[in-house]
Design an enzyme around this catalytic site. Structure first.
Site, mmCIF file in Angstrom:
data_model
loop_
_atom_site.group_PDB
_atom_site.id
_atom_site.type_symbol
_atom_site.label_atom_id
_atom_site.label_comp_id
_atom_site.label_asym_id
_atom_site.label_seq_id
_atom_site.Cartn_x
_atom_site.Cartn_y
_atom_site.Cartn_z
ATOM 1 N N HIS A 143 0.931 -1.473 -0.066
ATOM 2 C CA HIS A 143 -0.061 -0.194 -0.044
ATOM 3 C C HIS A 143 0.995 1.153 0.081
ATOM 4 C CE1 HIS A 143 -3.685 -2.509 0.157
ATOM 5 N NE2 HIS A 143 -3.258 -2.502 1.670
ATOM 6 N N HIS A 214 -9.317 1.717 1.265
ATOM 7 C CA HIS A 214 -9.299 0.901 2.153
ATOM 8 C C HIS A 214 -10.716 0.355 3.415
ATOM 9 C CE1 HIS A 214 -7.966 -3.394 4.653
ATOM 10 N NE2 HIS A 214 -6.313 -2.808 3.457
ATOM 11 N N GLU A 352 -11.630 -4.514 -1.717
ATOM 12 C CA GLU A 352 -10.658 -3.673 -3.053
ATOM 13 C C GLU A 352 -10.315 -3.103 -3.942
ATOM 14 O OE1 GLU A 352 -6.741 -3.188 0.025
ATOM 15 O OE2 GLU A 352 -7.828 -4.659 0.577
#
Length: 386
Positions: A143, A214, A352
């Site tokens: 991420h 998220h 996601e």
């Protein structure tokens, strides 16, 4: 700002009336209708990296509400009517900026970038040059690295009561990624009870990008227990198996005959403890699904999830080729949510919309390369019904 509960038309007018000012003037208090807990605007006001942080409220004509903070571009709460007409906060989150800053889980509700999901060993090659990233997930990058977009303060504006626009300029080689990148994310709460997410990005150097949100969901409401009895349908015939570090092996595998087959509505917990190497690696579901391009709302219909207690249905639509389904396997009761409940094991899930994990190192996966002069654009919708 007053910290009393604000309701009805006056709340909408206040939100819109503040929208043209600075971030500080755009904040307001918001009531979680499911618990009558009030999120206080002052609890989100601070100065980080020389920028103001704040709380923002979106509200549609049906009374549905979403709150965001520009710290990490986070969705803090989302109040949705259940089958009995009662509003339920279906997104877990915290009651203050400090709680987000101090959380052991950095991704609650966050806008994710510059590259969502994992990159193997924190390296990728672009035009023959190797780029090295910070490895923050074992041997891999997750991420966006050490300071992904979940830790930045976005510039924010509200053009109307139902829309929040976030912008951020990521500098060349920030977190190891090439190119000065301008990012705009627009969150809109429509009168069809949709939370719409529009992502845009441009760059001055060839680079990679994979943006997503998220949010951690529990359709029965924050603090209602595990999500194991939620029914899930994922419109995918295939998924991308991973190694023990959750990096895709590079192959596309069928879900048929595996615990990953959600082509028919199935409870999350029905097969989550099955003897399966992939479930062992992920400690449950933490895998990317290859969407089968079922059409819906002019996009791909990615998934349908239904809360077993609330009757709330969430349909996910996207322009992205993949969907990461995460069943809350790393939640460890270390953080306290806004309603006082803990982030207990599997009490929330994430879905996601995304390009595939490790795509820069997987030539058979859809490309995540963005070149100067071109614009990255993608949209996703989370639609709620009962």
């Amino acid at each position: 700002m007053k910290s009393n509960i604000l309701v009805g038309l006056s709340l909408v007018m206040l939100a819109w009336g503040c929208s043209s000012g600075t971030s500080e003037k755009s904040s307001l208090d918001s009531t979680d209708k499911s618990t009558q807990f009030t999120l206080l605007a002052d609890s989100f006001k601070s100065t980080l990296d020389g920028k103001q942080t704040a709380l923002y409220l979106l509200k549609n004509k049906n009374g549905m509400e979403a709150t965001f903070t520009n710290y990490g571009g986070r969705l803090v709460s989302l109040n949705v009517p259940d089958s009995a007409g009662k509003f339920v906060d279906v997104v877990v989150g915290f009651k203050s900026l400090n709680d987000y800053k101090n959380s052991t889980e950095p991704y609650f509700g966050a806008t994710i970038g510059r590259f969502g999901n994992r990159i193997a060993k924190g390296k990728f090659v672009l035009d023959g040059k190797t780029y090295t990233l910070f490895t923050n997930n074992g041997i891999n990058t997750l991420h966006g690295g050490k300071k992904g977009f979940q830790y930045v303060v976005w510039d924010a504006s509200q053009p109307n009561p139902q829309t929040l626009v976030l912008t951020y300029k990521a500098k060349d080689m920030e977190e190891g990624f090439p190119g000065n990148m301008d990012i705009k994310v627009t969150y809109a709460l429509t009168d069809d009870n949709e939370l719409k997410m529009d992502y845009e990005a441009t760059t001055d150097k060839k680079t990679i990008v994979n943006l997503t949100n998220h949010a951690f969901f529990n359709l029965n409401g924050e603090g209602s227990g595990t999500i194991l009895k939620h029914n899930v349908e994922i419109f995918a015939n295939e998924y991308t198996p991973v190694d023990s570090t959750l990096i895709p092996l590079g192959k596309i595998a069928t879900v048929s005959g595996t615990p990953f087959d959600f082509r028919k509505p199935t409870a999350i917990g029905e097969r989550i403890e099955a003897k399966n190497e992939q479930l062992t690696f992920g400690k449950g579901y933490d895998h990317n699904y290859v969407l089968n391009k079922t059409k819906g709302l002019g996009m791909y219909h990615a998934a349908t999830v239904k809360g077993d207690l609330s009757g709330i249905v969430m349909d996910i639509y996207t322009q992205e080729p993949g969907l990461q389904f995460y069943s809350g396997n790393f939640m460890q009761s270390k953080n306290t949510f806004k309603t006082g409940s803990k982030d207990d094991f599997r009490t929330a899930f994430a879905m996601e919309t995304q390009h595939f994990p490790d795509a820069p190192n997987q030539p058979t996966f859809p490309s995540t390369v963005l070149e100067p002069g071109k614009t990255y654009k993608t949209s996703s919708i989370y639609k709620f019904s009962k």
